[in-house]
Design an enzyme around this catalytic site. Structure first.
Site, mmCIF file in Angstrom:
data_model
loop_
_atom_site.group_PDB
_atom_site.id
_atom_site.type_symbol
_atom_site.label_atom_id
_atom_site.label_comp_id
_atom_site.label_asym_id
_atom_site.label_seq_id
_atom_site.Cartn_x
_atom_site.Cartn_y
_atom_site.Cartn_z
ATOM 1 N N MET A 1 7.214 20.156 -32.533
ATOM 2 C CA MET A 1 7.792 19.708 -31.305
ATOM 3 C C MET A 1 9.297 19.594 -31.369
ATOM 4 O O MET A 1 9.934 19.789 -30.363
ATOM 5 C CB MET A 1 7.128 18.393 -30.896
ATOM 6 N N PRO A 2 9.889 19.331 -32.495
ATOM 7 C CA PRO A 2 11.354 19.303 -32.450
ATOM 8 C C PRO A 2 11.915 20.653 -32.007
ATOM 9 O O PRO A 2 11.424 21.702 -32.406
ATOM 10 C CB PRO A 2 11.753 19.001 -33.896
#
Length: 129
Positions: A1-2
């Site tokens: 997700m980053p």
């Protein structure tokens, strides 16, 4: 997700860019335990006249290999971030020949409702992730 955003000076070839992005992703997986397919990266190349990256008075030498990494992420523990800084710098030095003096990292924090991975839904909020 980053979401990882890279700002570099123009001039790297495709192999160097691949190595940079692969190495950064591996450091992200190792440091934050994110899934292998959780990979979102954008690389921006800049003319030297369009990017300035001094050293904030810390006497840190910079070169044409300089990389600014912006990490947009949910909140992370301080220890995880510190580990990521070390993991990324040592891996970039070993695999890409980029000295740690040429790596600057900044985290931009957001929350679960700030992410939609598609289908018009907020997967973190809806419990899909």
């Amino acid at each position: 997700m980053p979401l990882m955003k890279f700002h570099v000076y123009k001039g790297r070839n495709a192999e160097e860019i691949d190595a940079l992005l692969d190495t950064a992703h591996e450091a992200m997986v190792r440091s934050f335990n994110v899934p292998e397919r959780d990979r979102y990266q954008i690389l921006n190349e800049h003319e030297p006249s369009h990017m300035r990256a001094l050293d904030t008075g810390l006497d840190i030498p910079r070169s044409e290999k300089f990389v600014l990494v912006e990490v947009v992420s949910r909140p992370r523990a301080q220890a995880e971030k510190l580990g990521f800084y070390e993991n990324l710098c040592s891996s970039l030095r070993e695999r890409c020949g980029i000295p740690s003096t040429d790596v600057m990292i900044s985290f931009v924090q957001n929350t679960d409702e700030d992410w939609s991975f598609g289908r018009g839904r907020a997967q973190f909020v809806e419990g899909e992730l």
